[in-house]
Design a protein around this motif. Structure first.
Motif, mmCIF file in Angstrom:
data_model
loop_
_atom_site.group_PDB
_atom_site.id
_atom_site.type_symbol
_atom_site.label_atom_id
_atom_site.label_comp_id
_atom_site.label_asym_id
_atom_site.label_seq_id
_atom_site.Cartn_x
_atom_site.Cartn_y
_atom_site.Cartn_z
ATOM 1 N N VAL A 1 -12.071 -9.052 -0.249
ATOM 2 C CA VAL A 1 -11.063 -7.786 -0.600
ATOM 3 C C VAL A 1 -10.202 -7.233 0.759
ATOM 4 O O VAL A 1 -11.378 -6.423 1.396
ATOM 5 N N TYR A 2 -9.000 -7.114 0.508
ATOM 6 C CA TYR A 2 -7.679 -5.984 1.434
ATOM 7 C C TYR A 2 -7.524 -4.965 1.283
ATOM 8 O O TYR A 2 -6.855 -4.217 0.004
ATOM 9 N N TYR A 3 -8.604 -3.881 2.278
ATOM 10 C CA TYR A 3 -7.630 -2.480 2.588
ATOM 11 C C TYR A 3 -6.715 -2.147 2.938
ATOM 12 O O TYR A 3 -6.488 -2.297 4.148
ATOM 13 N N CYS A 4 -5.910 -1.349 2.802
ATOM 14 C CA CYS A 4 -4.826 -0.743 3.767
ATOM 15 C C CYS A 4 -6.010 0.962 3.458
ATOM 16 O O CYS A 4 -6.676 1.575 2.980
ATOM 17 N N LYS A 5 -6.126 1.169 5.333
ATOM 18 C CA LYS A 5 -6.312 2.592 6.137
ATOM 19 C C LYS A 5 -5.370 3.242 6.647
ATOM 20 O O LYS A 5 -4.071 2.165 7.232
ATOM 21 N N ALA A 6 -5.305 3.796 6.805
ATOM 22 C CA ALA A 6 -4.279 5.184 7.255
ATOM 23 C C ALA A 6 -5.502 6.217 8.395
ATOM 24 O O ALA A 6 -6.151 6.354 7.973
ATOM 25 N N LEU A 7 -4.398 5.834 9.723
ATOM 26 C CA LEU A 7 -5.035 7.149 10.535
ATOM 27 C C LEU A 7 -3.701 7.992 11.132
ATOM 28 O O LEU A 7 -2.517 7.809 11.502
ATOM 29 N N LEU A 8 -4.412 9.288 10.797
ATOM 30 C CA LEU A 8 -3.648 10.291 11.184
ATOM 31 C C LEU A 8 -4.543 11.899 11.916
ATOM 32 O O LEU A 8 -5.038 12.004 11.435
ATOM 33 N N TYR A 9 -3.854 12.531 12.967
ATOM 34 C CA TYR A 9 -4.627 13.791 13.628
ATOM 35 C C TYR A 9 -5.884 13.050 13.391
ATOM 36 O O TYR A 9 -6.803 14.260 13.210
ATOM 37 N N GLY A 10 -6.656 11.801 13.284
ATOM 38 C CA GLY A 10 -7.969 11.740 14.174
ATOM 39 C C GLY A 10 -8.429 11.211 13.034
ATOM 40 O O GLY A 10 -10.139 10.907 13.664
ATOM 41 N N ARG A 11 -8.193 11.101 11.838
ATOM 42 C CA ARG A 11 -8.601 10.716 10.473
ATOM 43 C C ARG A 11 -8.183 9.494 10.152
ATOM 44 O O ARG A 11 -6.981 9.326 9.921
ATOM 45 N N ASP A 12 -9.633 9.091 9.487
ATOM 46 C CA ASP A 12 -8.684 8.218 8.856
ATOM 47 C C ASP A 12 -9.176 7.833 7.031
ATOM 48 O O ASP A 12 -9.491 8.517 6.266
ATOM 49 N N CYS B 1 0.990 -0.806 0.344
ATOM 50 C CA CYS B 1 0.012 -0.273 0.230
ATOM 51 C C CYS B 1 0.558 1.382 0.180
ATOM 52 O O CYS B 1 1.342 1.707 0.849
ATOM 53 N N ALA B 2 0.338 2.250 -0.585
ATOM 54 C CA ALA B 2 1.812 3.330 -1.030
ATOM 55 C C ALA B 2 0.986 4.578 -1.196
ATOM 56 O O ALA B 2 0.006 4.599 -0.966
ATOM 57 N N ALA B 3 0.889 4.976 -0.167
ATOM 58 C CA ALA B 3 1.064 6.265 0.627
ATOM 59 C C ALA B 3 1.690 7.116 -0.433
ATOM 60 O O ALA B 3 2.437 8.054 -0.040
ATOM 61 N N SER B 4 0.893 8.481 -0.114
ATOM 62 C CA SER B 4 0.909 9.840 -0.742
ATOM 63 C C SER B 4 0.149 10.966 -0.206
ATOM 64 O O SER B 4 -1.302 10.163 -0.217
ATOM 65 N N GLY B 5 0.419 12.097 -0.099
ATOM 66 C CA GLY B 5 -0.344 13.477 0.899
ATOM 67 C C GLY B 5 -0.570 13.036 1.998
ATOM 68 O O GLY B 5 -1.508 14.193 2.148
ATOM 69 N N ILE B 6 0.491 12.626 2.911
ATOM 70 C CA ILE B 6 0.051 12.420 4.310
ATOM 71 C C ILE B 6 1.605 12.414 4.558
ATOM 72 O O ILE B 6 2.881 11.655 3.979
ATOM 73 N N ILE B 7 1.464 12.497 6.051
ATOM 74 C CA ILE B 7 2.807 11.947 6.716
ATOM 75 C C ILE B 7 3.108 10.769 6.734
ATOM 76 O O ILE B 7 2.054 11.022 8.330
ATOM 77 N N PHE B 8 3.430 10.531 6.013
ATOM 78 C CA PHE B 8 3.494 8.239 6.494
ATOM 79 C C PHE B 8 4.507 8.188 7.281
ATOM 80 O O PHE B 8 3.600 7.455 8.269
ATOM 81 N N ARG B 9 5.136 8.850 7.776
ATOM 82 C CA ARG B 9 6.102 8.221 9.669
ATOM 83 C C ARG B 9 4.747 8.513 10.641
ATOM 84 O O ARG B 9 5.307 7.730 11.873
ATOM 85 N N LEU B 10 3.895 9.333 10.437
ATOM 86 C CA LEU B 10 3.415 9.745 11.790
ATOM 87 C C LEU B 10 2.042 9.147 12.157
ATOM 88 O O LEU B 10 1.245 9.098 12.273
ATOM 89 N N SER B 11 1.524 8.347 10.573
ATOM 90 C CA SER B 11 0.570 7.711 10.808
ATOM 91 C C SER B 11 0.686 6.356 11.107
ATOM 92 O O SER B 11 1.679 5.660 11.116
ATOM 93 N N VAL B 12 -0.615 5.433 11.483
ATOM 94 C CA VAL B 12 -0.659 5.020 12.437
ATOM 95 C C VAL B 12 -1.236 3.400 10.189
ATOM 96 O O VAL B 12 -2.020 4.680 10.424
#
Length: 115
Positions: free
Chosen positions: A92-103, A22-33
């Motif tokens: 179906v497998y989904y990834c999710k990022a949690l950052l500053y209370g937002r999914d 799961c490749a992330a962009s537009g987010i501070i990945f290193r701080l994300s759960v």
């Protein structure tokens, strides 16, 4: 904007392995759960695994010992290594990022395990 793009799904025989990314962009990945969820037809979405920004991992009981979640902050990517796959892992497998209370969710990737 935040984008999460999953890849690596496919068709595999029971007992086989797959590695999801799961490749992330537009987010501070290193701080994300980061999380992996899955949803089988007619079923609710369920949590598979999670990894904190510090690299601590947790797993659902039904994948413990078979799946491994990991992350590479230099590549803004989270992985799910799936071994000893069973037909019940079909979903179906989904990834999710949690950052500053937002999914933030990806679009999902299909995993099909044949018996």
């Amino acid at each position: 904007q935040v984008q999460l793009v999953e890849s690596g799904g496919g068709l595999v025989q029971a007992g086989g392995s797959l590695r999801l990314s799961c490749a992330a962009s537009g987010i501070i990945f290193r701080l994300s759960v980061m999380y992996w969820y899955r949803q089988a037809p007619g079923q609710q979405r369920e949590l598979v695994a999670a990894i904190t920004s510090g690299g601590s991992a947790n797993y659902a009981d039904f994948v413990k010992g078979r799946f491994t979640i990991s992350r590479d902050n230099s590549k803004n990517t989270v992985y799910l290594q799936m071994n000893s796959l069973k037909p019940d892992d079909t979903a179906v497998y989904y990834c999710k990022a949690l950052l500053y209370g937002r999914d933030y969710w990806g679009q999902g990737t299909q995993v099909t395990v044949s018996s």
